[in-house]
Every structure is written in structure tokens, then in C-alpha cells.
Design a protein around this motif. Structure first.
Motif, PDB file in Angstrom:
ATOM      1  N   LEU A  19       9.171   5.183   8.240  1.00  0.00           N
ATOM      2  CA  LEU A  19      10.369   5.780   8.846  1.00  0.00           C
ATOM      3  C   LEU A  19      10.542   5.324  10.296  1.00  0.00           C
ATOM      4  CD1 LEU A  19      12.822   7.564   8.660  1.00  0.00           C
ATOM      5  CD2 LEU A  19      11.363   9.566   8.993  1.00  0.00           C
ATOM      6  N   LYS A  20       9.442   5.043  10.968  1.00  0.00           N
ATOM      7  CA  LYS A  20       9.585   4.652  12.386  1.00  0.00           C
ATOM      8  C   LYS A  20      10.300   3.308  12.535  1.00  0.00           C
ATOM      9  CE  LYS A  20       5.347   2.196  13.639  1.00  0.00           C
ATOM     10  NZ  LYS A  20       4.240   2.132  14.568  1.00  0.00           N
ATOM     11  N   ASP A  21      10.359   2.521  11.466  1.00  0.00           N
ATOM     12  CA  ASP A  21      11.047   1.228  11.541  1.00  0.00           C
ATOM     13  C   ASP A  21      12.516   1.316  11.131  1.00  0.00           C
ATOM     14  OD1 ASP A  21       8.695   0.033  12.353  1.00  0.00           O
ATOM     15  OD2 ASP A  21       8.094  -0.499  10.315  1.00  0.00           O
ATOM     16  N   GLY A  48       3.837   7.313  11.210  1.00  0.00           N
ATOM     17  CA  GLY A  48       2.983   7.921  10.183  1.00  0.00           C
ATOM     18  C   GLY A  48       3.750   8.531   9.024  1.00  0.00           C
ATOM     19  N   ALA A  49       5.084   8.573   9.136  1.00  0.00           N
ATOM     20  CA  ALA A  49       5.887   9.167   8.053  1.00  0.00           C
ATOM     21  C   ALA A  49       6.560   8.076   7.222  1.00  0.00           C
ATOM     22  CB  ALA A  49       6.948  10.099   8.630  1.00  0.00           C
ATOM     23  N   LEU A  50       6.693   8.329   5.926  1.00  0.00           N
ATOM     24  CA  LEU A  50       7.403   7.408   5.036  1.00  0.00           C
ATOM     25  C   LEU A  50       8.762   7.987   4.693  1.00  0.00           C
ATOM     26  CD1 LEU A  50       4.516   6.450   2.558  1.00  0.00           C
ATOM     27  CD2 LEU A  50       5.282   5.239   4.616  1.00  0.00           C
ATOM     28  N   ALA A 105       0.839  -1.204   0.000  1.00  0.00           N
ATOM     29  CA  ALA A 105       0.000   0.000   0.000  1.00  0.00           C
ATOM     30  C   ALA A 105       0.873   1.252   0.000  1.00  0.00           C
ATOM     31  CB  ALA A 105      -0.921  -0.012   1.210  1.00  0.00           C
ATOM     32  N   GLN A 106       1.924   1.223   0.851  1.00  0.00           N
ATOM     33  CA  GLN A 106       2.792   2.401   0.964  1.00  0.00           C
ATOM     34  C   GLN A 106       3.611   2.603  -0.306  1.00  0.00           C
ATOM     35  OE1 GLN A 106       3.099   2.521   5.820  1.00  0.00           O
ATOM     36  NE2 GLN A 106       4.867   1.730   4.738  1.00  0.00           N
ATOM     37  N   SER A 107       4.118   1.511  -0.846  1.00  0.00           N
ATOM     38  CA  SER A 107       4.878   1.615  -2.095  1.00  0.00           C
ATOM     39  C   SER A 107       3.970   2.093  -3.228  1.00  0.00           C
ATOM     40  CB  SER A 107       5.487   0.253  -2.452  1.00  0.00           C
ATOM     41  OG  SER A 107       6.417  -0.131  -1.471  1.00  0.00           O
TER      42      SER A 107
END
Ligand SMILES: NCc1[nH]cc(CCC(=O)O)c1CC(=O)O
Length: 523
Positions: free
Chosen positions: A76-78, A192-194, A15-17
Motif C-alpha cells: 500500500l505504501k507504493d 507494512g500494509a498490503l 511472496a506478498q501475492s
């Protein structure tokens, strides 16, 4: 431009990609998603044994570094805060909702969940904050992707806590029963940030991706991550932070759960001084971070660890229980008072088979030198009738006694600190010490501890016997000492230690307060 985007195959990753692919297509690029299988997807072994969340990230990064793909999209959190060699985060697009969300059965909010409800989360940050707001809930440690976690609500779980952003991106906003406020649940740094990553030498790609960058989001999440680094909190630490950029300013709220409670911080300042803001936040939520402490093993070490100190433990004494019969015998004389001077005494008697709650005569008053001892006595089913009102320790306890006559039984060490017995005798009491354990010094100290001995910032002396054993086994004068109580302080000083602080309460909170006061003095 023909672009190959490396992605994991999970629904959230796709989904994010897909979101980023669409954004690039809007800029006129042709984008192809290339699926990369990662060890984290293939293996069922616990994440920690595979090297943490990093395993998910490593495989897609390799595809980009090898030139098989041009870019990768990460939550980004990961991402670890340490930069990846050869790669650059070329864009941080505008952030989705940063908050955590509760997904509960029966449309429950956090306040409405019945006591004892099971809430699922694998995150120490979420678990610690849940325990602060709703200590009556039970937390289940769960793993797996968003869909599998959600599927357990209404089955074996009453609720789960998940990032709102992930749920939104998966089209699962309908499962959310409450968006959690930051006072109840501070999100993870950069939640919540990419992050869109490409090779550092791929200048055309860097230029293209720059058009997806949102400088306000970037400034905010970089501050959150800098604060996390300054706290020396890895992703497993119960640390949360949320920053916002507004015109030229940054504001940040942060929380570090510390076991018993939490420290919070709010800091505001110009974007240009973000590094300094991160350090101010860290100093407020983790005033003891980085302090090198040596302490005998106990629950206190865990508390210091939660406070982000660098803790080493070394046992300096071993407890040898003695026969309990002299104590049981003394009970038949119906003493007026039994004074307990340590939780250890309570434990030794209980483990020795004495049922304190039934064997102590009803008319006997139970006295305790401090909170830890009182808690152990209550756990053993006793009512504590006498305790120091100010501070703790033998002298403080004697201070709340009425004048004698009467008989006081003092079960405890074979070589007890004399302060309580002497003070009571001086006030007319008949004092009967009853040895129930012996404290023996250990015969050797771990080699790495001995090497580091002169370099510790603080050696915590929890009992006179600890100071005595350390002074015999290691070079004196040794590191500065913070003592747990006046009795230990006096004993350490007499042995030649430099006593730089004393905890007035012989508890974790008392020790932390003493260390914080010391740090303030030194800075
Ligand atoms: N740790 C897993 C993870 N990584 C990113 C998200 C959601 C999206 C985001 O926070 O950006 C999630 C799921 C979750 O924490 O609920």
C-alpha cells in the motif's frame, strides 16, 4: 471460485501475492498466480523517468481492468493516494511490522555505526531522518530490490535501511541488526500494509475479499495517507507517519523533515473524525503548506519548498563584481575593524582572488551583521570577533560597537544601506565604505511570474535592491511583503509595499518563523 491473481515477478511481489493466495485458499477459493511483466521490471532507465513507482503498479492494474485477472496485491505504501478509476481496494489485511529496520555489518546498531559509515537508502524520508539522528553518517543513494540492496552490506556499504515487513516476508529477518524506533525513523505512510485491489463492479470478489479486511489497519493506514495528502507531500517528500487504531480512537505520530530540522506531531481522536485529524497533523508538521511565495533564487527557496510552500523564484537583481584593488589597498592602512554586511561581499572578494585569511592584518577585528555573513567569513578562514547579540542588520551591529575613535572599513555594495555607516559615524568612528560589487536590476521578469504577481500570498524581499527592481518592473502595490531584516522592510515600505512581516534574523530559520507567525495571525 477460480481466481486469477495478477502479480509482478519480483521476489517480494511473489511472496506478498502468495500470502494472499494462501489466505484465499483457506476461504475455499482456487487461486492461480499470473505473472505480469512491467515496464519498471524490463527497463533499466531511472524510475523517475518512467513516471515513478507507478510504473510497477500500472501493468498489474491493467491486467485486472482488462478482465485478464481478478485481483492484484500491492504494497500500500507504493500506491498513489489518488484512487484508480474502475478499481477498488477491497481489502487491507492486518498489517505486518510497520517499522524500518537497519541491516548492518558487524551486527552494528544505528548508535554503534562508526562515524563516516556508508548507509544505503534511496528514500528521501529515510535519508533525512538518518541525517537528523546521525549527521556524521554518509548516505548512499541506492536502488534495486531488497536482495540486491542487502547484498551490498559488508561490500561497498556498512548498512542499509529497509522495511521490516518486506524482510520478514522474504524470510530475511536474520539480516536485521536493529528495529528502528519511530523517533529515529518514522516509517512511510502505510508501510507494512498490503492492498488487495479488484474491479469496482466485481461484487462477488468484493464480498470475498472483505473477509480479509482488517478495519483497524484500514483506519490507521488511511489516516496516514490522508495526512500525507494534506501535507501535500508526494512519496518523494521526507514525510513519515504511523497511526494506530485502539477501540474507537485513532492516534497518529508524524514527522516532516524540513532541511535544517524536522517538525513532529502527535494527534489523537475518534476514528469518525479521521479527516479532521489528518488536517491537524498537516497543520502541525507543515504550517506553511500551500502558501504561494515569490522569492529571489537562493538556498532560502529550497527551505521554503521543504516546508511545503508553493515557491516561485525570480531574480530581480544581478551582482556585478567590481575591482578588488581598492579593498586590498585599504587593508594596508590597517583598519581597526572590517564590518561585513553580507555573505555576498565575502563571496565577491574570495572569487575576486582575495585570500581574506592571510591578507587581513592580524590586529584587525572582523565584524558581521548576522549569522549567514558570519558563516561565510568562517568558511573563508576568518575568526568573527563582533556580531549583534540581538537580531541582525546594520543598526544591530553598530549597537555592539564600543564608542570610537577608530577606523571601520565597510566593503559592500556600491549603494549600501546607510544604517550601519550612519550609526557608527554618530559614535565617533571614521567610516570608510569600499564598493566591491554593484547590484543591477534585471530588465525583465518571467511572463508567468508577472501574471501570477497579484496572486502571491507573500513576496519575500531579501534586499532593498530587490524591492526597488520589483516596484519598477511590476504593478504596485504588489503582494504582501515579508522582509528579510529591518533594512529591507523599511525600503519596501517606502516604495509602497504592504510589509506584513519582518524576519528578525536574516536566515532561513528567521524567514520561516516570520511566515509561520503571519499564518497564525491570519487564521
Ligand atoms: N519501496 C519499495 C517497497 N515497497 C514495499 C516494501 C516493503 C513492504 C512494505 O513496506 O509493505 C518495499 C521495500 C522497502 O521499502 O524496504
Amino acid at each position: 471460485m477460480q481466481i486469477r491473481l495478477a502479480t509482478r515477478g519480483s521476489r517480494l511481489a511473489l511472496a506478498q501475492s502468495g500470502l494472499i493466495a494462501d489466505a484465499l485458499r483457506n476461504l475455499g477459493a482456487e487461486v492461480e498466480l499470473v505473472r505480469v511483466r512491467t515496464l519498471g521490471d524490463v527497463s533499466t532507465a531511472p524510475l523517475s523517468s518512467l513516471g515513478g513507482v507507478g510504473v510497477f503498479v500500472a501493468a498489474v492494474r491493467e491486467a485486472v481492468l482488462a478482465g485478464d485477472c481478478d485481483l492484484a496485491v500491492h504494497s500500500l505504501k507504493d500506491l498513489p493516494t489518488r484512487p484508480a478509476e474502475g478499481l477498488t481496494i477491497a481489502a487491507i489485511p492486518e498489517r505486518e511490522d510497520a517499522r524500518d529496520a537497519l541491516c548492518a555489518r558487524n551486527n552494528f546498531t544505528l548508535d554503534a555505526l562508526p562515524a563516516g559509515s556508508w548507509v544505503g537508502t534511496g528514500s528521501p524520508r529515510r535519508a533525512a531522518q538518518l541525517a537528523l539522528t546521525r549527521p556524521d553518517l554518509r548516505v548512499a543513494d541506492i536502488r534495486g530490490n531488497v536482495d540486491t540492496r542487502l547484498a551490498r552490506v559488508g561490500k561497498d556499504l556498512d548498512a542499509v535501511v529497509l522495511a521490516a515487513a518486506g524482510l520478514h516476508r522474504l524470510g530475511l529477518a536474520g539480516a536485521i541488526t536493529q528495529y528502528l524506533g519511530t523517533l529515529d525513523m518514522m516509517p512511510a505512510p502505510a508501510q507494512g500494509a498490503l492492498a488487495i485491489e479488484c474491479r469496482s463492479d466485481d461484487l462477488p470478489m468484493i464480498e470475498l475479499l472483505a473477509r480479509l479486511d482488517d478495519p483497524g489497519t484500514r483506519a490507521a493506514v488511511e489516516l496516514e495517507r490522508a495526512a500525507m495528502r494534506a501535507v501535500e507531500a508526494g512519496c518523494a517528500a521526507p514525510f513519515g507517519a504511523l497511526a494506530r487504531a485502539n477501540l474507537g480512537d485513532l492516534s497518529i505520530h508524524a514527522v516532516l523533515a524540513t532541511g535544517a530540522g524536522a517538525r513532529r506531531s502527535i494527534v489523537v481522536g475518534p476514528i469518525a473524525s479521521a479527516d479532521e485529524l489528518a488536517l491537524r497533523v498537516a497543520a502541525e508538521v507543515a504550517p506553511l503548506r500551500g502558501l504561494r511565495v515569490l522569492i529571489p533564487p537562493s538556498g532560502l527557496a529550497d527551505v521554503l519548498e521543504a516546508e511545503r510552500t508553493t515557491v516561485n523564484t525570480q531574480a530581480f537583481t544581478v551582482t556585478e563584481p567590481l575591482a578588488v584593488r581598492p579593498f586590498v589597498q585599504a587593508l594596508t592602512e590597517a583598519p581597526d575593524v572590517i564590518a561585513f554586511t553580507s555573505a555576498r561581499t565575502v563571496r565577491v572578494l574570495t572569487e575576486g582572488g582575495v585570500d581574506l585569511a592571510t591578507e587581513i592584518p592580524l590586529g584587525t577585528t572582523i565584524a558581521a551583521v548576522g549569522d549567514a555573513t558570519a558563516a561565510a567569513l568562517r568558511e573563508a578562514g576568518l575568526r568573527v570577533g563582533l556580531k549583534p547579540t540581538n537580531g541582525s542588520g546594520g543598526a544591530a551591529l553598530a549597537g555592539v560597537f564600543a564608542d570610537g575613535p577608530g577606523t571601520v572599513l565597510i566593503p559592500g555594495a556600491a549603494d549600501p544601506a546607510p544604517d550601519l555607516a550612519e550609526a557608527l559615524a554618530a559614535r565617533g568612528w571614521n567610516v570608510v565604505p569600499v564598493p566591491v560589487y554593484r547590484t543591477m536590476p534585471v530588465t525583465s521578469v518571467d511572463a508567468t511570474i508577472a501574471d501570477a504577481w497579484p496572486d502571491y500570498d507573500v513576496f519575500v524581499v531579501t534586499a532593498p535592491s530587490v524591492a526597488r527592481a520589483a516596484s519598477e518592473l511590476l504593478d504596485m502595490p504588489g503582494p504582501p511583503v515579508v522582509a528579510l531584516g529591518a533594512t529591507s522592510a523599511a525600503a519596501a515600505a517606502a516604495l509602497g509595499f504592504d510589509v506584513v512581516g519582518t524576519a528578525t534574523e536574516a536566515t532561513a530559520a528567521g524567514l520561516v518563523d516570520a511566515l509561520v507567525a503571519l499564518r497564525k495571525e491570519q487564521s
